[in-house]
Design a protein around this motif. Structure first.
Motif, PDB file in Angstrom:
ATOM      1  N   TRP A 480       0.824  -1.213   0.000  1.00 19.99           N
ATOM      2  CA  TRP A 480       0.000   0.000   0.000  1.00 19.99           C
ATOM      3  C   TRP A 480       0.854   1.258   0.000  1.00 19.99           C
ATOM      4  O   TRP A 480       0.380   2.329  -0.371  1.00 19.99           O
ATOM      5  N   PHE A 481       2.084   1.150   0.449  1.00 19.49           N
ATOM      6  CA  PHE A 481       3.073   2.213   0.328  1.00 19.49           C
ATOM      7  C   PHE A 481       4.198   1.689  -0.569  1.00 19.49           C
ATOM      8  O   PHE A 481       4.526   0.499  -0.540  1.00 19.49           O
ATOM      9  N   ALA A 482       4.808   2.592  -1.333  1.00 17.36           N
ATOM     10  CA  ALA A 482       5.998   2.254  -2.118  1.00 17.36           C
ATOM     11  C   ALA A 482       7.173   3.044  -1.568  1.00 17.36           C
ATOM     12  O   ALA A 482       7.009   4.189  -1.130  1.00 17.36           O
ATOM     13  N   VAL A 483       8.355   2.422  -1.541  1.00 13.85           N
ATOM     14  CA  VAL A 483       9.570   3.080  -1.049  1.00 13.85           C
ATOM     15  C   VAL A 483      10.506   3.298  -2.230  1.00 13.85           C
ATOM     16  O   VAL A 483      10.784   2.376  -2.992  1.00 13.85           O
ATOM     17  N   ASP A 484      10.992   4.509  -2.383  1.00 16.38           N
ATOM     18  CA  ASP A 484      11.905   4.848  -3.481  1.00 16.38           C
ATOM     19  C   ASP A 484      13.079   5.638  -2.925  1.00 16.38           C
ATOM     20  O   ASP A 484      12.972   6.293  -1.885  1.00 16.38           O
ATOM     21  N   GLY A 485      14.191   5.609  -3.669  1.00 18.77           N
ATOM     22  CA  GLY A 485      15.352   6.397  -3.259  1.00 18.77           C
ATOM     23  C   GLY A 485      16.457   5.524  -2.723  1.00 18.77           C
ATOM     24  O   GLY A 485      16.261   4.349  -2.397  1.00 18.77           O
ATOM     25  N   GLY A 486      17.654   6.085  -2.611  1.00 13.85           N
ATOM     26  CA  GLY A 486      18.821   5.341  -2.164  1.00 13.85           C
ATOM     27  C   GLY A 486      19.144   5.578  -0.708  1.00 13.85           C
ATOM     28  O   GLY A 486      18.590   4.956   0.185  1.00 13.85           O
ATOM     29  N   ASN A 487      20.071   6.540  -0.455  1.00 12.28           N
ATOM     30  CA  ASN A 487      20.478   6.823   0.918  1.00 12.28           C
ATOM     31  C   ASN A 487      19.345   7.417   1.749  1.00 12.28           C
ATOM     32  O   ASN A 487      19.313   7.272   2.965  1.00 12.28           O
ATOM     33  N   TYR A 488      18.408   8.118   1.090  1.00 12.62           N
ATOM     34  CA  TYR A 488      17.313   8.761   1.819  1.00 12.62           C
ATOM     35  C   TYR A 488      15.976   8.320   1.206  1.00 12.62           C
ATOM     36  O   TYR A 488      15.345   9.069   0.448  1.00 12.62           O
ATOM     37  N   PRO A 489      15.542   7.094   1.494  1.00 18.18           N
ATOM     38  CA  PRO A 489      14.324   6.558   0.883  1.00 18.18           C
ATOM     39  C   PRO A 489      13.083   7.324   1.329  1.00 18.18           C
ATOM     40  O   PRO A 489      12.949   7.719   2.488  1.00 18.18           O
ATOM     41  N   VAL A 490      12.179   7.543   0.380  1.00 18.20           N
ATOM     42  CA  VAL A 490      10.926   8.244   0.649  1.00 18.20           C
ATOM     43  C   VAL A 490       9.766   7.336   0.266  1.00 18.20           C
ATOM     44  O   VAL A 490       9.932   6.366  -0.472  1.00 18.20           O
ATOM     45  N   ILE A 491       8.565   7.664   0.775  1.00 18.39           N
ATOM     46  CA  ILE A 491       7.424   6.807   0.510  1.00 18.39           C
ATOM     47  C   ILE A 491       6.344   7.554  -0.261  1.00 18.39           C
ATOM     48  O   ILE A 491       6.249   8.782  -0.208  1.00 18.39           O
ATOM     49  N   SER A 492       5.562   6.761  -0.963  1.00 21.83           N
ATOM     50  CA  SER A 492       4.402   7.286  -1.684  1.00 21.83           C
ATOM     51  C   SER A 492       3.282   6.264  -1.554  1.00 21.83           C
ATOM     52  O   SER A 492       3.520   5.112  -1.183  1.00 21.83           O
ATOM     53  N   VAL A 493       2.059   6.687  -1.865  1.00 23.71           N
ATOM     54  CA  VAL A 493       0.906   5.796  -1.759  1.00 23.71           C
ATOM     55  C   VAL A 493       0.685   5.115  -3.104  1.00 23.71           C
ATOM     56  O   VAL A 493       0.677   5.772  -4.155  1.00 23.71           O
ATOM     57  N   THR A 494       0.519   3.800  -3.097  1.00 21.56           N
ATOM     58  CA  THR A 494       0.242   3.055  -4.329  1.00 21.56           C
ATOM     59  C   THR A 494      -1.244   3.169  -4.677  1.00 21.56           C
ATOM     60  O   THR A 494      -2.062   3.644  -3.874  1.00 21.56           O
ATOM     61  N   ASP A 495      -1.596   2.720  -5.875  1.00 19.52           N
ATOM     62  CA  ASP A 495      -3.007   2.728  -6.282  1.00 19.52           C
ATOM     63  C   ASP A 495      -3.856   1.901  -5.317  1.00 19.52           C
ATOM     64  O   ASP A 495      -4.989   2.289  -4.981  1.00 19.52           O
ATOM     65  N   GLU A 496      -3.301   0.786  -4.857  1.00 18.79           N
ATOM     66  CA  GLU A 496      -4.034  -0.056  -3.907  1.00 18.79           C
ATOM     67  C   GLU A 496      -4.249   0.685  -2.593  1.00 18.79           C
ATOM     68  O   GLU A 496      -5.321   0.599  -1.972  1.00 18.79           O
ATOM     69  N   GLY A 497      -3.228   1.457  -2.168  1.00 17.79           N
ATOM     70  CA  GLY A 497      -3.357   2.234  -0.938  1.00 17.79           C
ATOM     71  C   GLY A 497      -4.421   3.310  -1.054  1.00 17.79           C
ATOM     72  O   GLY A 497      -5.199   3.550  -0.117  1.00 17.79           O
ATOM     73  N   VAL A 498      -4.463   3.970  -2.210  1.00 17.72           N
ATOM     74  CA  VAL A 498      -5.484   4.988  -2.442  1.00 17.72           C
ATOM     75  C   VAL A 498      -6.873   4.366  -2.373  1.00 17.72           C
ATOM     76  O   VAL A 498      -7.812   4.932  -1.787  1.00 17.72           O
ATOM     77  N   ALA A 499      -7.006   3.155  -2.953  1.00 18.57           N
ATOM     78  CA  ALA A 499      -8.303   2.466  -2.941  1.00 18.57           C
ATOM     79  C   ALA A 499      -8.717   2.110  -1.519  1.00 18.57           C
ATOM     80  O   ALA A 499      -9.902   2.195  -1.158  1.00 18.57           O
ATOM     81  N   ILE A 500      -7.744   1.717  -0.686  1.00 20.95           N
ATOM     82  CA  ILE A 500      -8.031   1.382   0.716  1.00 20.95           C
ATOM     83  C   ILE A 500      -8.681   2.585   1.412  1.00 20.95           C
ATOM     84  O   ILE A 500      -9.674   2.459   2.143  1.00 20.95           O
ATOM     85  N   LEU A 501      -8.105   3.779   1.174  1.00 24.44           N
ATOM     86  CA  LEU A 501      -8.604   4.993   1.821  1.00 24.44           C
ATOM     87  C   LEU A 501      -9.949   5.433   1.227  1.00 24.44           C
ATOM     88  O   LEU A 501     -10.900   5.733   1.956  1.00 24.44           O
ATOM     89  N   ARG A 502     -10.008   5.451  -0.114  1.00 23.24           N
ATOM     90  CA  ARG A 502     -11.207   5.950  -0.792  1.00 23.24           C
ATOM     91  C   ARG A 502     -12.439   5.085  -0.474  1.00 23.24           C
ATOM     92  O   ARG A 502     -13.541   5.597  -0.264  1.00 23.24           O
ATOM     93  N   GLU A 503     -12.228   3.755  -0.421  1.00 24.55           N
ATOM     94  CA  GLU A 503     -13.351   2.848  -0.204  1.00 24.55           C
ATOM     95  C   GLU A 503     -13.601   2.559   1.275  1.00 24.55           C
ATOM     96  O   GLU A 503     -14.487   1.769   1.610  1.00 24.55           O
ATOM     97  N   ARG A 504     -12.798   3.194   2.131  1.00 24.79           N
ATOM     98  CA  ARG A 504     -12.959   3.032   3.581  1.00 24.79           C
ATOM     99  C   ARG A 504     -12.983   1.554   3.989  1.00 24.79           C
ATOM    100  O   ARG A 504     -13.804   1.123   4.793  1.00 24.79           O
ATOM    101  N   ARG A 505     -12.057   0.802   3.408  1.00 30.91           N
ATOM    102  CA  ARG A 505     -12.014  -0.629   3.710  1.00 30.91           C
ATOM    103  C   ARG A 505     -11.553  -0.872   5.143  1.00 30.91           C
ATOM    104  O   ARG A 505     -10.694  -0.145   5.664  1.00 30.91           O
ATOM    105  N   ALA A 506     -12.096  -1.922   5.756  1.00 37.34           N
ATOM    106  CA  ALA A 506     -11.613  -2.343   7.073  1.00 37.34           C
ATOM    107  C   ALA A 506     -10.244  -3.003   6.900  1.00 37.34           C
ATOM    108  O   ALA A 506     -10.026  -3.761   5.952  1.00 37.34           O
ATOM    109  N   VAL A 507      -9.323  -2.693   7.798  1.00 32.62           N
ATOM    110  CA  VAL A 507      -7.954  -3.219   7.707  1.00 32.62           C
ATOM    111  C   VAL A 507      -7.604  -3.977   8.985  1.00 32.62           C
ATOM    112  O   VAL A 507      -7.750  -3.445  10.091  1.00 32.62           O
TER     113      VAL A 507
END
Length: 726
Positions: A480-507
């Protein structure tokens, strides 16, 4: 040319076994057929026998390339105790002794000669080797030849020069651990010609894998070791200083322990290793410098007090436990702080490709430690192997599942926070920064980027920043999160993560690791008279000390356990104990028989339940990529000639593939391999033969059947017999 002595007789006479372990027979046969061989077998699967037995069955001398002096000496001690003429040449020998051994090798007095690659390739020594009657080359710990391996040794790269100097000599390369990338590198660097490749399962069924959070690590290590009575074990740590501190703390707690690292004087390092091998101390606290030279089979536990750099190293180090096949425990103490330390070391690597490779390997290691899935599945998956069961019954996550909790709100807060950071503009953030926002941190980095003004700032004060970071890493593993970068990795939300939030799915998420787990040690031990076993251990120690060798050179714990359940009363009964060959029967039999007889004068003979048939639990061989490619063509209706032509391989290689395919459980129509007339001829030739060697059968049939066809016939017959009701 072979000696003509049946393999089954050599196996029992020198090694004390009545049958081969999985793949040993096939590897030995391929070696005796003068084929190049690549054998990937897990620690404890009997790799050494795969080149030692052929050495006894053929004329001439087998050169064994071994990376460590201690490992050479240990192997030669064990072979000598088994009545095999073996020696080594290395820097520990004086000039005269070195000359004497070389003269004896020239005269054909030894069947196996162990050398380090540095010695082989030094000066004019290669010319000396060419004067010997070398009939085979064995490269032990072959992963050292690959720069992608965890124990890369640059001097191994020059072994191709040895192959060029001995062009007609077949080679066998053996290792316990190699990823597909390393396996390919071994083939190229060693110049193996149309090799017979054997890849066994990487699974070590007798090992119990445990991962716990690192909380009061010293107390946990002491408690874990005390729980295991007088058993021997290894504690791995990342730094030299830490190994010294751990060893001192264990001694202060009444546990005999020494340390081992590259910074010790050579003499002290050797003394400490010898004390551990000879059961004079129970525990060695070591860096990874304490590695391949450790051939002690009765290590009952391995503790990683710090996180290893990669899964390959972890597998190799845990593999030093339970080499005798008896149950052993592997404990890893984990904290995210260890990952941060490793990342700092990786950042200092100058080569970009090597740095990226190290970072990727560390990520695999961290994922394994934090995972809530079966440890065995994760470990085997790294080596390209699947595990068919959901619960292995021998790891912490299978023995004591953590349970789940409703993380719907936490997941929504985390995903929302990443989206708000992105909407606010500026560069993306890493997991720790995200956790600080949710926890309401007043850190300078939060205030400087005005992240304290975000709507998600401080909405997660019910948890610490550390816990938010743990939850975020779980969402990364979920995809649900993607990690990118080398020495200083950063995160972004994947399409699946966006769907989790938008559809208010139980986790629902698995609970985080929380302290020491209560796990039941798995079954698999050899039930025996425990008091007699200890008496036999004491006698073994006395015998070993008198001979100046480690106790396991005399007999393994497996042999002692069989003695302590079968109470052998004469030489015939003693000869039936696993691991008792002719030499050991004569050298040690009388003393051990006296111990058993004396014991029975004052103790009752106990009865034990029959041991399970080991053949029933032997895992099916794993098909590697090239063998599976042959299987797909075979299933498509292609014959052997067509498959060989399409794949550019020799018929003998395709025959070897089909043999492995049959043993993996695939049904093969014999009519596609040989005619009814050929089958009748082979059945008549095999009738009454109890030897495993194919050469006598080949010669009896006048060479009309290839070795591959004979091997296929035997594999098909064996599979048919195994399917018959008992």
């Amino acid at each position: 040319m072979t000696t003509g002595i049946p393999l089954s007789r050599l196996l029992k006479t020198h090694f004390g076994y009545d049958s081969f372990r999985p793949l040993q027979r096939e590897i030995v046969e391929a070696a005796l057929a003068r084929r190049d061989v690549l054998a990937i077998l897990p620690t404890g699967a009997g790799k050494s026998l795969c080149y030692q037995l052929p050495a006894l069955a053929r004329e001439g001398v087998t050169l064994v390339v071994s990376p460590l002096i201690a490992l050479m000496k240990d192997q030669v001690d064990q072979l000598t105790a088994a009545g095999v003429a073996a020696t080594f040449l290395n820097s520990t020998l004086g000039m005269q002794e070195n000359r004497d051994r070389i003269e004896a090798i020239r005269n054909g007095d030894f069947k196996l000669v162990y050398l380090a690659p540095e010695r082989l390739m030094s000066g004019a020594f290669l010319a000396e080797v060419q004067r010997w009657n070398v009939t085979a080359l064995a490269v032990d710990e072959a992963h050292c030849i690959s720069e992608w391996g965890h124990d890369f040794r640059p001097e191994y790269r020059r072994l191709r020069e040895l192959r060029q100097a001995l062009p007609q000599v077949p080679a066998i390369a053996l290792t316990a651990t190699a990823t597909p990338r390393v396996r390919d590198d071994i083939l190229v660097q060693l110049g193996l010609r149309d090799p017979a490749a054997f890849l066994a399962s990487f699974n070590r069924p007798n090992l119990n894998y445990l991962v716990e959070p690192k909380q009061d690590a010293l107390a946990r290590v002491v408690h874990f070791i005390r729980e295991r009575g007088q058993e021997s074990g290894i504690v791995y740590a990342q730094s030299r200083k830490r190994t010294e501190e751990l060893a001192a703390s264990l001694r202060a707690s009444g546990i005999p322990a020494v340390c081992y690292h590259a910074g010790l004087e050579t003499a002290e390092r050797a003394r400490n290793q010898e004390a551990f091998l000879r059961d004079e101390v129970r525990v060695v606290c070591a860096t990874v410098a304490f590695g391949m030279g450790i051939n002690k089979p009765d290590v009952r536990f391995v503790i990683h007090a710090d996180l290893p750099k990669n899964l390959e190293g972890y597998y190799q180090e845990t593999g030093r436990a339970g080499r005798d096949g008896l149950p052993a425990d592997c404990l890893l103490l984990f904290t995210r702080g260890d990952i941060v330390k490793q990342q700092r070391f990786i950042a200092d690597i100058s080569d970009e490709e090597a740095r990226d490779n190290a970072r990727e390997q560390l990520e695999h290691m961290a994922d394994f430690a934090e995972s809530d899935a079966c440890r065995r599945i994760g470990l085997l998956d790294y080596f390209g192997e699947s595990w068919p069961e959901e619960n292995c019954g021998a790891c912490d996550n299978c023995l004591a599942p953590r349970g789940n909790w409703d993380a719907t709100v936490e997941t929504q807060k985390l995903i929302s926070c990443v989206i708000r950071v992105k909407q606010a503009g500026g560069p993306p953030v890493g997991i720790r920064h995200l956790a600080d926002i949710l926890a309401g941190s007043r850190a300078e980095k939060i205030l400087a980027r005005k992240h304290d003004k975000l709507s998600t700032y401080g909405i997660g004060k019910e948890h610490s920043a550390a816990k938010w970071a743990e939850i975020a890493r779980t969402l990364v593993r979920k995809g649900w999160f993607a990690v990118d970068g080398g020495n200083y990795p950063v995160i972004s939300v994947t399409d699946e993560g966006v769907a989790i939030l938008r559809e208010r799915r139980a986790v629902s998420l698995t609970r985080l690791m929380e302290g020491e787990k209560t796990t039941t040690r798995r079954a698999g031990d050899i039930e025996c008279d425990a008091e007699l076993f200890e008496a036999l251990r004491n006698h073994r120690k006395q015998v070993a000390d008198a001979a100046g060798v480690p106790p396991y050179v005399v007999f393994s714990d497996v042999s002692l356990r069989h003695m302590a359940r079968e109470y052998p009363g004469d030489k015939a009964a003693f000869a039936r104990i696993p691991g008792v060959g002719d030499r050991k029967l004569n050298d040690y039999g009388p003393g051990f028989l006296r111990e058993v007889s004396t014991w029975l004068e004052t103790h009752e003979r106990r009865k034990f339940a029959p041991l399970p048939d080991p053949r029933a639990s032997v895992p099916k061989p794993v098909l590697n990529g090239t063998t599976f490619a042959t299987l797909e063509l075979w299933r498509a209706g292609k014959n052997m000639d067509e498959i060989a032509a399409k794949r550019g391989l020799a018929i003998s290689t395709i025959e070897s593939h089909l043999g492995a395919i049959i043993e993996s459980g695939e049904d093969i129509d014999p009519r596609r391999c040989y005619s009814e007339k050929e089958e009748a001829e082979m059945r008549a030739a095999f009738e009454g033969s109890d030897d495993l060697a194919l050469k006598p059968i080949f010669e009896q049939l006048g060479g009309r059947m290839s070795y591959g066809k004979l091997r296929l016939f035997r594999a098909i017959e064996a599979r048919g017999a195994s399917l018959q009701p008992a």
